[in-house]
Enzyme design. Structure first.
Site, PDB file in Angstrom:
ATOM      1  N   ASN A 171      19.480  21.295 -15.541  1.00  0.00           N
ATOM      2  CA  ASN A 171      18.525  20.682 -16.465  1.00  0.00           C
ATOM      3  C   ASN A 171      17.917  19.467 -15.767  1.00  0.00           C
ATOM      4  O   ASN A 171      18.554  18.417 -15.686  1.00  0.00           O
ATOM      5  CB  ASN A 171      19.270  20.268 -17.749  1.00  0.00           C
ATOM      6  N   LYS A 213      15.541  17.708 -16.724  1.00  0.00           N
ATOM      7  CA  LYS A 213      15.006  16.731 -17.696  1.00  0.00           C
ATOM      8  C   LYS A 213      13.593  16.304 -17.256  1.00  0.00           C
ATOM      9  O   LYS A 213      12.829  17.163 -16.829  1.00  0.00           O
ATOM     10  CB  LYS A 213      15.964  15.554 -17.846  1.00  0.00           C
ATOM     11  N   HIS A 244      19.129  20.185 -27.249  1.00  0.00           N
ATOM     12  CA  HIS A 244      19.805  19.215 -26.375  1.00  0.00           C
ATOM     13  C   HIS A 244      19.938  17.887 -27.120  1.00  0.00           C
ATOM     14  O   HIS A 244      19.046  17.508 -27.893  1.00  0.00           O
ATOM     15  CB  HIS A 244      18.994  19.032 -25.086  1.00  0.00           C
ATOM     16  N   GLU A 285      19.456  14.951 -26.293  1.00  0.00           N
ATOM     17  CA  GLU A 285      18.340  14.004 -26.115  1.00  0.00           C
ATOM     18  C   GLU A 285      17.184  14.356 -27.048  1.00  0.00           C
ATOM     19  O   GLU A 285      16.465  13.480 -27.514  1.00  0.00           O
ATOM     20  CB  GLU A 285      17.899  13.985 -24.644  1.00  0.00           C
ATOM     21  N   GLU A 307      28.397  19.986 -25.043  1.00  0.00           N
ATOM     22  CA  GLU A 307      28.032  18.783 -24.304  1.00  0.00           C
ATOM     23  C   GLU A 307      28.402  17.551 -25.125  1.00  0.00           C
ATOM     24  O   GLU A 307      27.591  17.091 -25.946  1.00  0.00           O
ATOM     25  CB  GLU A 307      26.521  18.768 -24.040  1.00  0.00           C
ATOM     26  N   GLY A 366      25.448  11.929 -18.694  1.00  0.00           N
ATOM     27  CA  GLY A 366      24.818  10.887 -17.882  1.00  0.00           C
ATOM     28  C   GLY A 366      25.618   9.602 -17.778  1.00  0.00           C
ATOM     29  O   GLY A 366      25.077   8.566 -17.407  1.00  0.00           O
ATOM     30  N   SER A 375      28.212  14.966 -17.228  1.00  0.00           N
ATOM     31  CA  SER A 375      28.722  14.363 -15.993  1.00  0.00           C
ATOM     32  C   SER A 375      29.454  15.343 -15.084  1.00  0.00           C
ATOM     33  O   SER A 375      30.479  15.010 -14.475  1.00  0.00           O
ATOM     34  CB  SER A 375      29.612  13.151 -16.307  1.00  0.00           C
TER      35      SER A 375
HETATM   36  P1  PGA Z   1      24.479  15.042 -16.916  1.00  0.00           P
HETATM   37  O1  PGA Z   1      23.553  15.736 -18.030  1.00  0.00           O
HETATM   38  O2  PGA Z   1      25.000  16.155 -16.029  1.00  0.00           O
HETATM   39  O3  PGA Z   1      23.560  14.125 -16.172  1.00  0.00           O
HETATM   40  O4  PGA Z   1      25.578  14.330 -17.624  1.00  0.00           O
HETATM   41  C1  PGA Z   1      23.916  16.939 -18.627  1.00  0.00           C
HETATM   42  C2  PGA Z   1      22.926  17.334 -19.673  1.00  0.00           C
HETATM   43  O5  PGA Z   1      22.342  16.464 -20.331  1.00  0.00           O
HETATM   44  O6  PGA Z   1      22.694  18.522 -19.882  1.00  0.00           O
END
Ligand code: PGA
Length: 239
Positions: A8, A10, A94, A96, A163, A169, A201
């Site tokens: 992803n 983003k 997601h 976000e 998640e 993140g 992460s």
């Molecule tokens: P990350 O993000 O690997 O940077 O923690 C994962 C995600 O948001 O799908």
């Protein structure tokens, strides 16, 4: 099932040139890898990297979609547009999007239905915040996201990504043992054996544990998918 590794990106990288470079390096790095299915979800405007450099062992995915087929919906992208562009997977709900764009479970449900109808595979993201976890509400949150998200949808057509929001993140991934417990809990809530990804992460060092020990079928990778070498190592380590 081969491990499914979903990148992803983003809202990264900033330029098409960088996107091409990243894609090219990953493609070169995993050229001989047959034991993993790799999906890259770039920003829509960078989908063309796939046209320039089509690769059999990398599939195209999208980070979101709108549920309507066409019409006056300024700024939106329809499932048919995604399919026409070569997408096979779509990330839905997601955290976000739920947090910054106030996406609801009902909207997530409409998006899932639309993606299935357009013959692509949706990846439904679920997970609890740090606060919810602290209050012991994790199960309740996951139950709600699954029940409302999958309302009138056959779970056989989807992939679920667990998640935990506190792990995304932050460099603070979910412990393998806890992740395994969560996988079993989600399995029980869905009452069906759906492919499940872990996200939050993930890096080249911890990736293997989620698949080989915690029993996930794949990973949803954010930050680590933006560094070609790290992402290639991650893929190699789960094969
Ligand atoms: P990350 O993000 O690997 O940077 O923690 C994962 C995600 O948001 O799908």
């Amino acid at each position: 099932m081969k491990p499914l590794i979903v990148a992803n990106w983003k809202m990264n990288p900033e330029t098409l040139k960088e996107a091409k470079k990243l894609f090219d390096s990953v493609k070169r790095g995993i050229k001989n890898i047959k034991k993993a299915e790799v999906v890259i979800c770039p920003p829509y405007v960078q989908f063309s990297i796939f046209n320039f450099q089509f690769s059999n062992n990398i599939k195209l995915g999208a980070q979101d979609v709108f549920w309507k087929k066409e019409g006056a919906y300024t700024g939106e992208i329809s499932p048919l547009m995604l399919r026409d562009a070569g997408c096979q997977y779509v990330i839905i709900g997601h955290s976000e999007r739920r947090t910054y764009f106030k996406e609801t479970d009902e909207q997530v449900n409409k998006k899932l239905k639309a993606v299935i109808e357009a013959k692509m595979t949706p990846i439904l993201c679920i997970g609890e915040t740090k606060e919810e976890r602290g209050l012991g509400k994790t199960k309740e949150i996951l139950e709600r996201e699954i029940k409302l998200g999958l309302n009138k949808i056959s779970a056989s057509k989807i992939i679920v990504a667990y998640e935990p929001i506190w792990a995304i993140g932050t460099g603070n991934p979910c412990e393998i043992e806890e992740a395994q417990k969560m996988r079993l809990l989600i399995r029980k809530i869905i009452a069906r054996d759906v492919p499940m990804l872990y996200g939050g992460s993930v890096n080249s060092r911890n990736a293997e544990g989620y698949i080989k020990e915690a029993g996930f079928q794949g990973l949803l990778v954010g930050g680590a998918s933006l560094k070609a070498e790290e992402f290639v190592d991650l893929i190699k380590n789960v094969c």
